[in-house]
Design a protein around this motif. Structure first.
Motif, short mmCIF file in Angstrom:
data_model
loop_
_atom_site.label_atom_id
_atom_site.label_comp_id
_atom_site.label_asym_id
_atom_site.label_seq_id
_atom_site.Cartn_x
_atom_site.Cartn_y
_atom_site.Cartn_z
N VAL A 1 44.11 12.92 68.44
CA VAL A 1 43.57 14.00 67.61
C VAL A 1 42.37 13.46 66.83
N GLY A 2 41.16 13.90 67.22
CA GLY A 2 39.97 13.50 66.48
C GLY A 2 39.80 14.37 65.26
N PRO B 1 39.93 11.99 72.39
CA PRO B 1 41.03 12.82 71.90
C PRO B 1 41.28 14.04 72.77
N LYS B 2 42.53 14.52 72.73
CA LYS B 2 42.87 15.79 73.38
C LYS B 2 42.37 16.97 72.57
N VAL B 3 42.29 16.78 71.26
CA VAL B 3 42.01 17.85 70.31
C VAL B 3 41.04 17.34 69.27
N MET B 4 40.12 18.21 68.83
CA MET B 4 39.24 17.87 67.72
C MET B 4 39.49 18.82 66.56
N LEU B 5 39.67 18.25 65.37
CA LEU B 5 39.84 19.03 64.14
C LEU B 5 38.58 18.85 63.29
N PHE B 6 38.06 19.95 62.78
CA PHE B 6 36.86 19.91 61.93
C PHE B 6 37.19 20.59 60.61
N ASP B 7 37.07 19.83 59.51
CA ASP B 7 37.36 20.37 58.18
C ASP B 7 36.05 20.63 57.43
N GLU B 8 35.56 21.87 57.53
CA GLU B 8 34.30 22.27 56.89
C GLU B 8 33.19 21.25 57.14
N MET C 1 28.61 20.71 68.12
CA MET C 1 29.92 21.37 68.24
C MET C 1 29.91 22.44 69.32
N LEU C 2 28.80 23.18 69.42
CA LEU C 2 28.68 24.19 70.47
C LEU C 2 28.75 23.55 71.85
N GLN C 3 28.10 22.40 72.01
CA GLN C 3 28.14 21.72 73.31
C GLN C 3 29.54 21.23 73.62
N LEU C 4 30.24 20.73 72.60
CA LEU C 4 31.64 20.32 72.80
C LEU C 4 32.49 21.49 73.28
N ALA C 5 32.27 22.65 72.66
CA ALA C 5 33.01 23.84 73.07
C ALA C 5 32.71 24.19 74.52
N LYS C 6 31.42 24.13 74.91
CA LYS C 6 31.04 24.43 76.29
C LYS C 6 31.65 23.43 77.27
N ASP C 7 31.84 22.20 76.80
CA ASP C 7 32.42 21.16 77.66
C ASP C 7 33.94 21.27 77.77
N GLY C 8 34.53 22.24 77.04
CA GLY C 8 35.96 22.48 77.18
C GLY C 8 36.87 21.75 76.21
N MET C 9 36.28 21.19 75.13
CA MET C 9 37.10 20.50 74.14
C MET C 9 37.94 21.51 73.37
N THR C 10 39.21 21.20 73.17
CA THR C 10 40.08 22.01 72.33
C THR C 10 39.73 21.74 70.87
N MET C 11 39.41 22.78 70.10
CA MET C 11 38.90 22.59 68.75
C MET C 11 39.56 23.55 67.77
N LEU C 12 39.99 23.00 66.64
CA LEU C 12 40.48 23.80 65.51
C LEU C 12 39.54 23.50 64.35
N VAL C 13 38.84 24.53 63.89
CA VAL C 13 37.72 24.35 62.97
C VAL C 13 37.93 25.19 61.72
N VAL C 14 37.86 24.54 60.56
CA VAL C 14 37.81 25.25 59.29
C VAL C 14 36.34 25.33 58.88
N SER C 15 35.80 26.54 58.79
CA SER C 15 34.38 26.71 58.49
C SER C 15 34.09 28.16 58.15
#
Length: 244
Positions: free
Chosen positions: A83-84, A159-166, A183-197
């Protein structure tokens, strides 16, 4: 059918008599980008920090794939490797170069050798647009550049998952776009992301799902268009009236 990569089931987190998170449930499917919004003090960051057990849930369960994060006897070090986490304030080591900040954890945790970890760090610096900054120290970098190094550092552990805290809240406005583009490129590459923003442009461009939290509770979940354009809950509408 998409497989849930993160499952948050009826999680409550108390600090003394204060319930920061109240019976929250949420799923993030493999490759999904989920954005959590809500007023200050609504429990967003606390819930995020429970996912890699920087905070320990008082009640409820959290799973990363089949690993139960909330198992008190579980291998939390192994789970954290998968978990990143990217924080608001970068948290880079000031005495290490960008390259050294990125390659440190793979060497210390995964026992990667110096040559291999440095090669991977250079690849990641290129990926975040900082290939020419490998020898720069954090105080020689702008806030946006430091945050991009922090993202590369998290990615270095594969990581399997990336967490972003603001991740953009401490940045000057002109630096926000360079971080969101990564972050947009990571999303396009298929990274699982949970983002607080509160970056609504990012939400519309990249999020599969938006979660609105208030007073520790998950109030509403839907697509960006549903939540922003036709919110079902009055509390969501009141919040959006203030920020949109």
């Amino acid at each position: 059918m998409a497989i849930d990569r993160i499952r948050i089931e009826n999680v409550t987190k108390r600090f003394g008599t204060i319930e920061a998170v109240k019976n929250a449930s949420l799923t993030v499917a493999r490759g999904e980008v989920v954005l959590v919004i809500g007023p200050s003090g609504s429990g967003k960051s606390t819930l995020l920090r429970c996912v890699n057990r920087l905070e320990t849930a008082t009640k409820g369960d959290i799973y990363i794939d089949e690993d139960r994060v909330t198992d008190p006897h579980g291998n939390i070090r192994q789970i954290r490797e998968e978990v990143g986490m990217v924080f608001q304030n970068f948290n880079l080591f000031p005495h290490l170069t960008a390259l050294e900040n990125i390659s440190l954890a793979p060497r210390k945790v995964k026992r990667s050798n110096k040559v291999t970890s440095a090669k991977r760090a250079r690849e990641l610096l290129q990926r975040v647009g900082l290939g020419d900054k490998e020898d720069a120290y954090p105080n020689q970098l702008s806030g946006g550049q430091q945050q991009r190094v922090a993202i590369a550092r998290a990615l270095a552990m594969d990581p399997k998952v990336m967490l972003f805290d603001e991740p953009t809240s401490a940045l000057d406005p002109e630096m926000i776009k360079e971080v969101l583009d990564v972050m947009l490129q990571l999303a396009k590459d298929g990274m699982t992301m949970l983002v607080v923003s509160h970056e609504m442009g990012f939400a519309r461009a990249a999020a599969d799902k938006v979660v609105f939290m208030d007073n520790g509770e998950v109030i509403e979940v839907g697509t960006p268009n549903q939540v922003f354009d036709t919110p079902a809950e009055e509390r969501t509408r009141r919040f959006l009236d203030h920020i949109l």
